[in-house]
Design a protein around this motif. Structure first.
Motif, PDB file in Angstrom:
ATOM      1  N   ALA A  45    -121.009 -28.850 -58.690  1.00 41.68           N
ATOM      2  CA  ALA A  45    -120.402 -27.633 -59.223  1.00 41.68           C
ATOM      3  C   ALA A  45    -119.812 -27.920 -60.592  1.00 41.68           C
ATOM      4  N   ILE A  46    -120.218 -27.133 -61.583  1.00 43.53           N
ATOM      5  CA  ILE A  46    -119.599 -27.182 -62.904  1.00 43.53           C
ATOM      6  C   ILE A  46    -118.523 -26.108 -62.933  1.00 43.53           C
ATOM      7  N   MET A  47    -117.270 -26.525 -63.076  1.00 44.83           N
ATOM      8  CA  MET A  47    -116.145 -25.593 -62.997  1.00 44.83           C
ATOM      9  C   MET A  47    -115.347 -25.608 -64.288  1.00 44.83           C
ATOM     10  N   GLY A  48    -114.511 -24.604 -64.420  1.00 52.05           N
ATOM     11  CA  GLY A  48    -113.648 -24.524 -65.586  1.00 52.05           C
ATOM     12  C   GLY A  48    -113.183 -23.105 -65.807  1.00 52.05           C
ATOM     13  N   PRO A  49    -112.119 -22.932 -66.558  1.00 48.11           N
ATOM     14  CA  PRO A  49    -111.644 -21.581 -66.864  1.00 48.11           C
ATOM     15  C   PRO A  49    -112.634 -20.843 -67.760  1.00 48.11           C
ATOM     16  N   PRO A 212    -113.242 -21.500 -56.746  1.00 44.62           N
ATOM     17  CA  PRO A 212    -113.525 -21.365 -55.317  1.00 44.62           C
ATOM     18  C   PRO A 212    -112.273 -21.558 -54.468  1.00 44.62           C
ATOM     19  N   SER A 213    -112.374 -21.135 -53.214  1.00 43.40           N
ATOM     20  CA  SER A 213    -111.290 -21.399 -52.260  1.00 43.40           C
ATOM     21  C   SER A 213    -111.258 -22.883 -51.927  1.00 43.40           C
ATOM     22  N   ALA A 214    -110.186 -23.327 -51.281  1.00 44.91           N
ATOM     23  CA  ALA A 214    -110.038 -24.749 -50.960  1.00 44.91           C
ATOM     24  C   ALA A 214    -111.164 -25.253 -50.060  1.00 44.91           C
ATOM     25  N   PRO A 215    -111.503 -24.572 -48.939  1.00 41.29           N
ATOM     26  CA  PRO A 215    -112.626 -25.061 -48.117  1.00 41.29           C
ATOM     27  C   PRO A 215    -113.942 -25.085 -48.877  1.00 41.29           C
ATOM     28  N   LEU A 216    -114.171 -24.070 -49.716  1.00 43.32           N
ATOM     29  CA  LEU A 216    -115.413 -24.023 -50.486  1.00 43.32           C
ATOM     30  C   LEU A 216    -115.460 -25.147 -51.513  1.00 43.32           C
ATOM     31  N   TYR A 217    -114.325 -25.443 -52.107  1.00 42.18           N
ATOM     32  CA  TYR A 217    -114.250 -26.506 -53.109  1.00 42.18           C
ATOM     33  C   TYR A 217    -114.590 -27.859 -52.492  1.00 42.18           C
ATOM     34  N   THR A 219    -116.561 -28.361 -50.108  1.00 44.74           N
ATOM     35  CA  THR A 219    -117.946 -28.396 -49.653  1.00 44.74           C
ATOM     36  C   THR A 219    -118.857 -29.107 -50.648  1.00 44.74           C
ATOM     37  N   PHE A 220    -118.509 -29.064 -51.911  1.00 48.05           N
ATOM     38  CA  PHE A 220    -119.364 -29.670 -52.939  1.00 48.05           C
ATOM     39  C   PHE A 220    -119.365 -31.192 -52.820  1.00 48.05           C
ATOM     40  N   ASP A 221    -120.510 -31.777 -53.158  1.00 47.93           N
ATOM     41  CA  ASP A 221    -120.620 -33.237 -53.172  1.00 47.93           C
ATOM     42  C   ASP A 221    -120.053 -33.826 -54.456  1.00 47.93           C
ATOM     43  N   HIS A 222    -120.101 -33.057 -55.529  1.00 49.67           N
ATOM     44  CA  HIS A 222    -119.694 -33.570 -56.829  1.00 49.67           C
ATOM     45  C   HIS A 222    -119.226 -32.386 -57.670  1.00 49.67           C
ATOM     46  N   VAL A 223    -118.122 -32.566 -58.379  1.00 50.13           N
ATOM     47  CA  VAL A 223    -117.624 -31.499 -59.256  1.00 50.13           C
ATOM     48  C   VAL A 223    -117.516 -32.044 -60.672  1.00 50.13           C
ATOM     49  N   TYR A 224    -117.777 -31.152 -61.625  1.00 48.39           N
ATOM     50  CA  TYR A 224    -117.717 -31.488 -63.045  1.00 48.39           C
ATOM     51  C   TYR A 224    -116.846 -30.427 -63.690  1.00 48.39           C
ATOM     52  N   ILE A 225    -115.633 -30.801 -64.079  1.00 45.67           N
ATOM     53  CA  ILE A 225    -114.641 -29.841 -64.552  1.00 45.67           C
ATOM     54  C   ILE A 225    -114.604 -29.861 -66.079  1.00 45.67           C
ATOM     55  N   MET A 226    -114.633 -28.659 -66.684  1.00 45.25           N
ATOM     56  CA  MET A 226    -114.605 -28.533 -68.132  1.00 45.25           C
ATOM     57  C   MET A 226    -113.432 -27.669 -68.581  1.00 45.25           C
ATOM     58  N   ALA A 227    -112.934 -27.961 -69.762  1.00 42.10           N
ATOM     59  CA  ALA A 227    -111.884 -27.155 -70.399  1.00 42.10           C
ATOM     60  C   ALA A 227    -111.990 -27.361 -71.903  1.00 42.10           C
ATOM     61  N   GLN A 228    -111.997 -26.272 -72.651  1.00 39.86           N
ATOM     62  CA  GLN A 228    -112.084 -26.305 -74.108  1.00 39.86           C
ATOM     63  C   GLN A 228    -113.291 -27.110 -74.603  1.00 39.86           C
ATOM     64  N   GLY A 229    -114.396 -27.014 -73.873  1.00 33.82           N
ATOM     65  CA  GLY A 229    -115.617 -27.687 -74.278  1.00 33.82           C
ATOM     66  C   GLY A 229    -115.670 -29.161 -73.959  1.00 33.82           C
ATOM     67  N   LYS A 230    -114.673 -29.691 -73.220  1.00 35.36           N
ATOM     68  CA  LYS A 230    -114.639 -31.110 -72.863  1.00 35.36           C
ATOM     69  C   LYS A 230    -114.666 -31.264 -71.348  1.00 35.36           C
ATOM     70  N   GLN A 253     -97.613 -29.219 -52.374  1.00 35.34           N
ATOM     71  CA  GLN A 253     -98.158 -29.304 -51.027  1.00 35.34           C
ATOM     72  C   GLN A 253     -98.717 -27.935 -50.608  1.00 35.34           C
ATOM     73  N   TYR A 254     -99.810 -27.965 -49.891  1.00 32.55           N
ATOM     74  CA  TYR A 254    -100.488 -26.775 -49.384  1.00 32.55           C
ATOM     75  C   TYR A 254    -101.060 -25.899 -50.511  1.00 32.55           C
ATOM     76  N   HIS A 255    -101.174 -26.448 -51.702  1.00 31.41           N
ATOM     77  CA  HIS A 255    -101.740 -25.702 -52.822  1.00 31.41           C
ATOM     78  C   HIS A 255    -103.231 -26.019 -52.916  1.00 31.41           C
ATOM     79  N   ASN A 256    -104.042 -25.004 -53.220  1.00 35.57           N
ATOM     80  CA  ASN A 256    -105.476 -25.191 -53.385  1.00 35.57           C
ATOM     81  C   ASN A 256    -105.741 -26.122 -54.572  1.00 35.57           C
ATOM     82  N   PRO A 257    -106.372 -27.278 -54.332  1.00 38.59           N
ATOM     83  CA  PRO A 257    -106.620 -28.217 -55.445  1.00 38.59           C
ATOM     84  C   PRO A 257    -107.413 -27.563 -56.590  1.00 38.59           C
ATOM     85  N   ALA A 258    -108.372 -26.688 -56.248  1.00 37.78           N
ATOM     86  CA  ALA A 258    -109.158 -26.028 -57.291  1.00 37.78           C
ATOM     87  C   ALA A 258    -108.279 -25.110 -58.131  1.00 37.78           C
TER      88      ALA A 258
END
Length: 636
Positions: A45-49, A212-217, A219-230, A253-258
């Motif tokens: 999953a490629i994620m980011g704002p 994504p929600s916490a359970p959905l997050y 589920t991914f095997d690998h995440v690639y997080i981007m912000a401001q083009g980096k 605590q109890y906060h969605n990591p995503a």
């Protein structure tokens, strides 16, 4: 190989990818030197704002974005044979599923799967086709919707069908842009779980996702997080909290990591992008991650191949080196600040040859597309049936309105009006539907052409082959009633000559509508179509007769296809040695009983029917060619 089998393993690795686009005043960097590796058998999953560059990165990897790019993309499998190839070869074993599901509503799930199979794979019997379709639909949970029209599917079912269409030729690499957009939580979960099951069979699946929600997050095997083009993080989703803690950002605590990761990326906890980029470059998470499961405690824990203490590096240590890192990054970006005109995209492939199914010939694809076009025209009642009925009724109405004008010498001006109205009606009703239809089909065409279902010229030829007979049929329905009721000469030769010119007016106008519908949006397309029609009427030789035009207007009238239509029609009606017109007894005097005098009065006595017909052929070819060029430009 069916989707039930194991796809060929192919990893994607990219290094120092930069994307620069030209804004109104200057060049703007969208992606700033990102690198990474997406492995086969994993769902990434490629994620980011919003505005982080995740869709831009996906477009670069797929080849959808071609300009303003610099960097290296590597695609490899286990055989290790290396050579450089063009980006078109890189896409030969990948597919790109766009965010919106563009499907033909008038086809059932089975029909759209069947025709897509015929477009992608050659040499299959009907039984083999059906077996492959049932296998894919069963895998994606769509077998019960096999006979359901695409327009009646839910959002989640449409998304699964879009994926099913691309699974037909079993691509080892799949890209998806926001596959959960517009889906509820349950449908989103089913979609991601389905993608993960496909990845576990050896495919490399990369998708963008917003938040994504916490359970959905997890589920991914690998995440690639981007912000401001980096890139600010890449690795296991389970390691996100530890990574953020190592950089000084403690997840509640109890906060969605995503959610927390997006908050940090959005700058809610200060300027964090450079800090997280430094942490990633410092090998806090850019390593092999191993998951182990403790059955006694029923907890999942992570271990990094770096020293365990690296996850809890003192924040002051990061801050001490932060200044140097940021300076190095800015210097690096400065070196890359070149105009996109001289940026090149280098694709390094390792053994690009893979097990590619036999592709059908373009002639076979033409026949399949032609059949699809005919079915679409038949099922869309607004395109065929209602238009055919209306043309026939309008022909009768205008024939009654201009009744007896064909032979009455006192009504020759009325007869000119009748033929001008006929040409304008046929032209306008052909131009506007084409201008309105093509923008909606352009999205489907762009998706199918980009994923190599067929060549653009094959599609365009099939469209013309299906559209020409339909337009001629509409013209015939109009001409039969209007010609006979308005008392035109009942000679088969003259009728066919008028019908031929009516058909040419329809086909030329439809070509203009296709061109406008491709270049601009429907609103502007209809506006431009109306303006062009009005201009052609002015130069058609009726509102202002040719002998009354000044030299400039007369020569400009040669650019109006309606001029050639009017000249040739009036030659067919009043030329070719027609006998004298009838002057009714109630009329005291009829000035023009000789047809040749009529043609002379309106300045069309020296015209040639077949010369005008030839110029209409030229207009038809020019506008159809311009329509194809506009379509090619838009698609690419």
């Amino acid at each position: 190989m069916t989707p039930q089998g194991t796809a060929e393993n192919r990893d994607i690795e990219f290094e120092n990818i930069f994307l620069t686009v030209k804004s109104i005043t200057a060049y703007k960097k969208i992606i700033r030197g990102v690198s990474g590796k997406f492995k086969s058998g994993e769902l990434t999953a490629i994620m980011g704002p919003s505005g982080a560059g995740k869709t831009s990165l996906l477009n670069i990897l797929t080849g959808y974005q071609k300009s303003g790019i610099q960097g290296i993309i590597k695609c490899s499998n286990e055989r290790g044979k290396k050579r450089k190839k063009a980006s078109s070869d890189y896409r030969n074993y990948s597919c790109y599923i766009l965010q919106d599901d563009h499907l033909l509503d008038y086809f059932t799930v089975y029909e759209i799967m069947y025709y897509t199979t015929k477009l992608k794979i050659g040499g299959l019997s009907r039984e083999e086709n059906d077996f492959l379709i049932d296998d894919i639909l069963s895998t994606l949970g769509l077998i019960k919707q096999k006979r359901t029209p695409c327009g009646s599917l839910s959002g989640g079912q449409k998304k699964r069908l879009s994926i099913a269409l691309e699974l037909i030729d079993d691509p080892p690499i799949m890209f998806l842009d926001e596959p959960t957009t517009g889906l509820d939580s349950n449908s989103s979960r089913q979609c991601i779980e389905m993608l993960k099951s496909l990845a576990q069979k050896g495919r490399t699946i990369i998708c963008t996702i917003h938040q994504p929600s916490a359970p959905l997050y997890m589920t991914f095997d690998h995440v690639y997080i981007m912000a401001q083009g980096k890139c600010i993080y890449q690795g296991l989703p389970q390691n996100t909290i530890s990574f953020l803690a190592s950089a000084g950002y403690i997840c509640p605590q109890y906060h969605n990591p995503a959610d927390f990761l997006m908050e940090v990326a959005n700058g809610e906890y200060g300027d964090s992008v450079d800090i997280l980029s430094l942490a990633k470059e410092s090998c806090l998470c850019k390593v092999e991650n191993v998951l182990q499961y403790d059955q006694n405690s029923n907890e999942t824990w992570k271990r990094d191949s770096c020293h365990p203490s690296s996850f809890y590096t003192n924040y002051s240590t990061i801050s001490a080196s932060e200044g140097n890192f940021i300076k190095e990054q800015k210097d690096k970006e400065k070196d890359m600040s070149i105009e996109p005109a001289i940026i090149t995209r280098e694709i390094l492939l390792e053994d690009p040859e893979c097990c590619i199914r036999k592709k059908p010939s373009e002639w076979t694809r033409f026949l399949v597309l032609f059949q699809k076009q005919l079915i679409y025209f038949y099922r869309d009642w607004t395109v065929a049936r209602i238009k055919l009925i209306l043309h026939f009724l309008v022909g009768i109405f205008l024939g009654v309105t201009f009744q007896n004008s064909g032979y009455n010498a006192s009504k020759f001006i009325t007869n000119l009006s009748f033929f001008m109205v006929s040409v304008v009606y046929l032209s306008y009703t052909a131009l506007m539907p084409a201008a309105l239809r093509f923008p909606s089909e352009l999205k489907i065409l762009r998706k199918e052409h980009f994923n190599r279902w067929y060549k653009l010229r094959t599609y365009y030829a099939s469209f013309l082959a299906a559209d020409f007979p339909l337009q001629i049929l509409f013209t015939l329905a109009y001409t039969i009633g209007s010609y006979t009721i308005s008392s035109q000469p009942l000679e088969i030769r003259r009728f066919l000559m008028v019908f031929l010119i009516h058909s040419m007016a329809t086909l030329v106008s439809a070509g203009i509508g296709t061109m406008f519908g491709t270049i601009v949006n429907p609103v502007n397309g209809t506006f431009l179509g109306a303006i062009l029609t009005a201009v052609n009427i002015c130069f058609g030789g009726f509102l202002c007769l040719f002998p009354q035009m000044n030299n400039v207007m007369y020569y400009l009238s040669n650019l109006s296809y309606m001029r050639f239509c009017m000249e040739s029609i009036l030659q067919a009606i009043y030329g070719f040695n027609r006998g004298k017109l009838i002057c009714p007894e109630e009329e005291e005097y009829c000035m023009f009983t000789n047809p040749n005098e009529v043609l002379h009065e309106i300045g069309m006595d020296e015209c040639s029917y077949w010369t005008d017909f030839g110029w209409l052929i030229v207009n038809l070819l020019v506008f159809r060619l311009l329509g194809y060029c506009a379509l090619k430009y838009k698609v690419k």
